[in-house]
Design a protein around this motif. Structure first.
Motif, PDB file in Angstrom:
ATOM      1  N   MET A   1       1.987  -1.923   7.024  1.00  0.00           N
ATOM      2  CA  MET A   1       0.941  -1.556   6.037  1.00  0.00           C
ATOM      3  C   MET A   1      -0.060  -0.597   6.685  1.00  0.00           C
ATOM      4  O   MET A   1      -0.614  -0.896   7.738  1.00  0.00           O
ATOM      5  CB  MET A   1       0.238  -2.852   5.590  1.00  0.00           C
ATOM      6  N   SER A   2      -0.270   0.592   6.061  1.00  0.00           N
ATOM      7  CA  SER A   2      -1.297   1.528   6.552  1.00  0.00           C
ATOM      8  C   SER A   2      -2.602   1.254   5.823  1.00  0.00           C
ATOM      9  O   SER A   2      -2.600   1.044   4.607  1.00  0.00           O
ATOM     10  CB  SER A   2      -0.895   2.966   6.253  1.00  0.00           C
ATOM     11  N   LYS A   3      -3.689   1.312   6.584  1.00  0.00           N
ATOM     12  CA  LYS A   3      -4.986   1.007   5.956  1.00  0.00           C
ATOM     13  C   LYS A   3      -5.941   2.190   6.117  1.00  0.00           C
ATOM     14  O   LYS A   3      -5.970   2.839   7.170  1.00  0.00           O
ATOM     15  CB  LYS A   3      -5.586  -0.234   6.610  1.00  0.00           C
ATOM     16  N   ALA A  24       0.938   3.468  -6.091  1.00  0.00           N
ATOM     17  CA  ALA A  24       1.316   2.692  -4.906  1.00  0.00           C
ATOM     18  C   ALA A  24       2.803   2.821  -4.573  1.00  0.00           C
ATOM     19  O   ALA A  24       3.174   2.950  -3.409  1.00  0.00           O
ATOM     20  CB  ALA A  24       0.929   1.235  -5.100  1.00  0.00           C
ATOM     21  N   GLU A  28       4.304   4.390  -1.183  1.00  0.00           N
ATOM     22  CA  GLU A  28       5.075   3.544  -0.258  1.00  0.00           C
ATOM     23  C   GLU A  28       6.439   4.172   0.037  1.00  0.00           C
ATOM     24  O   GLU A  28       6.887   4.199   1.182  1.00  0.00           O
ATOM     25  CB  GLU A  28       5.250   2.140  -0.863  1.00  0.00           C
ATOM     26  N   GLU A  33       6.035   2.651   4.093  1.00  0.00           N
ATOM     27  CA  GLU A  33       5.312   1.370   4.139  1.00  0.00           C
ATOM     28  C   GLU A  33       4.170   1.430   3.117  1.00  0.00           C
ATOM     29  O   GLU A  33       3.750   2.528   2.732  1.00  0.00           O
ATOM     30  CB  GLU A  33       4.768   1.085   5.541  1.00  0.00           C
ATOM     31  N   PRO A  34       3.658   0.285   2.687  1.00  0.00           N
ATOM     32  CA  PRO A  34       2.569   0.320   1.705  1.00  0.00           C
ATOM     33  C   PRO A  34       1.279   0.862   2.316  1.00  0.00           C
ATOM     34  O   PRO A  34       1.104   0.829   3.539  1.00  0.00           O
ATOM     35  CB  PRO A  34       2.387  -1.149   1.305  1.00  0.00           C
ATOM     36  N   LEU A  35       0.409   1.360   1.446  1.00  0.00           N
ATOM     37  CA  LEU A  35      -0.899   1.874   1.880  1.00  0.00           C
ATOM     38  C   LEU A  35      -1.964   1.128   1.095  1.00  0.00           C
ATOM     39  O   LEU A  35      -1.813   0.926  -0.110  1.00  0.00           O
ATOM     40  CB  LEU A  35      -0.986   3.371   1.559  1.00  0.00           C
ATOM     41  N   SER A  36      -3.026   0.719   1.783  1.00  0.00           N
ATOM     42  CA  SER A  36      -4.111   0.082   1.025  1.00  0.00           C
ATOM     43  C   SER A  36      -5.470   0.534   1.526  1.00  0.00           C
ATOM     44  O   SER A  36      -5.610   0.996   2.660  1.00  0.00           O
ATOM     45  CB  SER A  36      -3.992  -1.445   1.103  1.00  0.00           C
ATOM     46  N   LYS A  38      -8.855  -0.558   2.833  1.00  0.00           N
ATOM     47  CA  LYS A  38      -9.381  -1.795   3.412  1.00  0.00           C
ATOM     48  C   LYS A  38     -10.886  -1.914   3.200  1.00  0.00           C
ATOM     49  O   LYS A  38     -11.410  -3.009   2.985  1.00  0.00           O
ATOM     50  CB  LYS A  38      -9.054  -1.846   4.916  1.00  0.00           C
ATOM     51  N   GLU A  66      -7.452  -1.384  12.596  1.00  0.00           N
ATOM     52  CA  GLU A  66      -6.415  -1.278  11.550  1.00  0.00           C
ATOM     53  C   GLU A  66      -6.603  -0.031  10.689  1.00  0.00           C
ATOM     54  O   GLU A  66      -5.653   0.475  10.106  1.00  0.00           O
ATOM     55  CB  GLU A  66      -6.494  -2.509  10.641  1.00  0.00           C
TER      56      GLU A  66
END
Ligand code: HSE
Length: 397
Positions: A1-3, A24, A28, A33-36, A38, A66
């Motif tokens: 997961m990338s933040k 999303a 991804e 990978e997913p990105l969120s 933070k 992170e």
């Protein structure tokens, strides 16, 4: 997961958070990978979908290993400058739409990014959602760029379009542009040509590999335009557009300015309306290329920010302005740039002809509207010194 973290939750910051949530799956798929998001740095906590992510303390973002990318959407050159330096020094990529900061401190921030082996990317700072900086520095990198000009401010283009199409008053059209999220927090930067001026500085910096300082660039907006000139221009086959322009001068110097221009209606720039922007680049190998799209607004600007975020996460560091040096010498006064000029004077055709020789008459009804031959602004000012000038605009082409 990338933040990632977002600094500021105005129009652009909110747009970035929305694109991360709404797109999303595509993000991804492309990142692997997913990105969120933070954290979101705000000055005042507000209820809403991002309440849980809010902090008013930049240190928590700075110290959070992170978080790999910081999206700065605060604007201005105070807190935004400080937080950008701290984020880069902490080894985080920084992505921004902040044209003022890039125009004034971009070179210094890119050096700092390079030192820390991270990116400082700012695709969203020019042309909103239009990809233009990346094509300029990557796809056109084998060219000597001789000139860039374009409609670089969505708010003023929206206002001009409303004035021409519906005869709207300036103030009403500006209010509409503000309601749509196009205008700056202080819209005087839009209407006085300062926002377009910052953008032409960034384009010139990247095109010429040298510093073009905003304080050297004459910036004229649309506040002095009269509906009368808009109508005279239209009857004669022109549209009035606010253009930013930078060019390489004979002898190797460079110059830049922002001013309203008469654009011949057959030129593609004449039909760029509403919030749309267009940027034309003339390169020594490619000739002229033109980029077109939405120049302002929440989601278009967020689209450009997110391309820089994803690039930062996918690839090794890329500096937008490789070859951009801090050297500010070699700037030539744009009063030396020749174009045709439109004048409207309180006076007769005879007065116009005595000052300029042969002219092309556009209107004669008590006042006289006319076009000159192509001459430098300096000469146009000298020759019109004794005339009662009501309007003076450059002509494109
Ligand atoms: N106020 C700016 C404009 C926002 O109207 O173009 C995008 O930079």
């Amino acid at each position: 997961m990338s933040k990632i973290a977002i600094l500021g939750l105005g129009t652009v910051g909110t747009g970035v958070a929305k694109v991360v949530a709404e797109n999303a799956r595509q993000i991804e798929r492309k990142l692997g990978e997913p990105l969120s998001v933070k954290s979101v740095l705000v000055r005042h906590f507000k209820d809403g979908p991002y309440r849980q992510l809010m902090t008013d303390d930049f240190t928590t973002i700075e110290r959070d290993d992170e978080i790999r990318v910081v999206v700065e959407t605060i604007g201005g050159t105070e807190a935004a400058y400080e937080y950008t330096k701290r984020a880069l020094a902490a080894g985080k990529h920084v992505v921004t739409a902040n044209k003022q900061l890039v125009a004034e401190k971009g070179w210094e921030l890119m050096e700092l990014a390079q030192k820390n082996n991270v990116n400082y990317l700012f695709e969203a700072s020019v042309g909103g959602g239009i990809p233009v900086l990346h094509p300029l520095t990557e796809c056109l990198c084998a060219n000597r760029v001789d000139e860039i000009f374009g409609i670089l401010n969505g708010t003023t283009n929206y206002i001009l379009t409303r004035m021409v199409r519906t005869g709207a008053f300036f103030s009403d059209a500006l209010r509409e542009a503000q309601a749509k999220g196009y205008a700056e927090a202080d819209p005087t930067a839009d209407v006085q040509g300062i926002d377009a001026g910052r953008k032409i500085c960034i384009l010139a910096d990247l095109a010429f590999g040298a510093q073009v300082r905003p304080e050297d660039v004459p910036m004229e907006g649309i506040t002095k335009l009269s509906l009368r000139d808009v109508k005279v221009a239209q009857r004669a086959g022109y549209r009035i557009k606010l253009l930013g322009r930078c060019l390489r001068m004979p002898g190797g110097g460079r110059t830049a300015y922002v001013a309203p221009h008469l654009v011949p209606e057959e030129h593609p720039m004449a039909n760029v309306e509403d919030v749309y922007n267009a940027v034309a680049i003339r390169g020594s190998a490619v000739g002229e290329v033109m980029f077109y799209g939405r120049g302002a607004g929440e989601l278009p600007t967020a689209s450009a920010c997110m391309s820089d975020v994803m690039e930062s996460l996918r690839r090794s560091p890329r500096q937008e302005g490789l070859g951009w040096s801090g050297d500010a010498d070699g700037f030539v006064d744009p009063a030396e740039v020749s174009t045709r000029f439109y004048f409207r004077i309180e006076g007769s055709l005879m007065d116009a002809a005595m000052a300029f020789g042969q002219v092309e008459v556009l209107s004669e009804d008590g006042e006289t509207g006319f076009l000159t031959d192509s001459i430098p602004l300096r000469e146009a000012l000298e020759k019109s010194e004794r005339l009662n000038v009501l309007a003076r605009l450059r002509v494109l082409g």
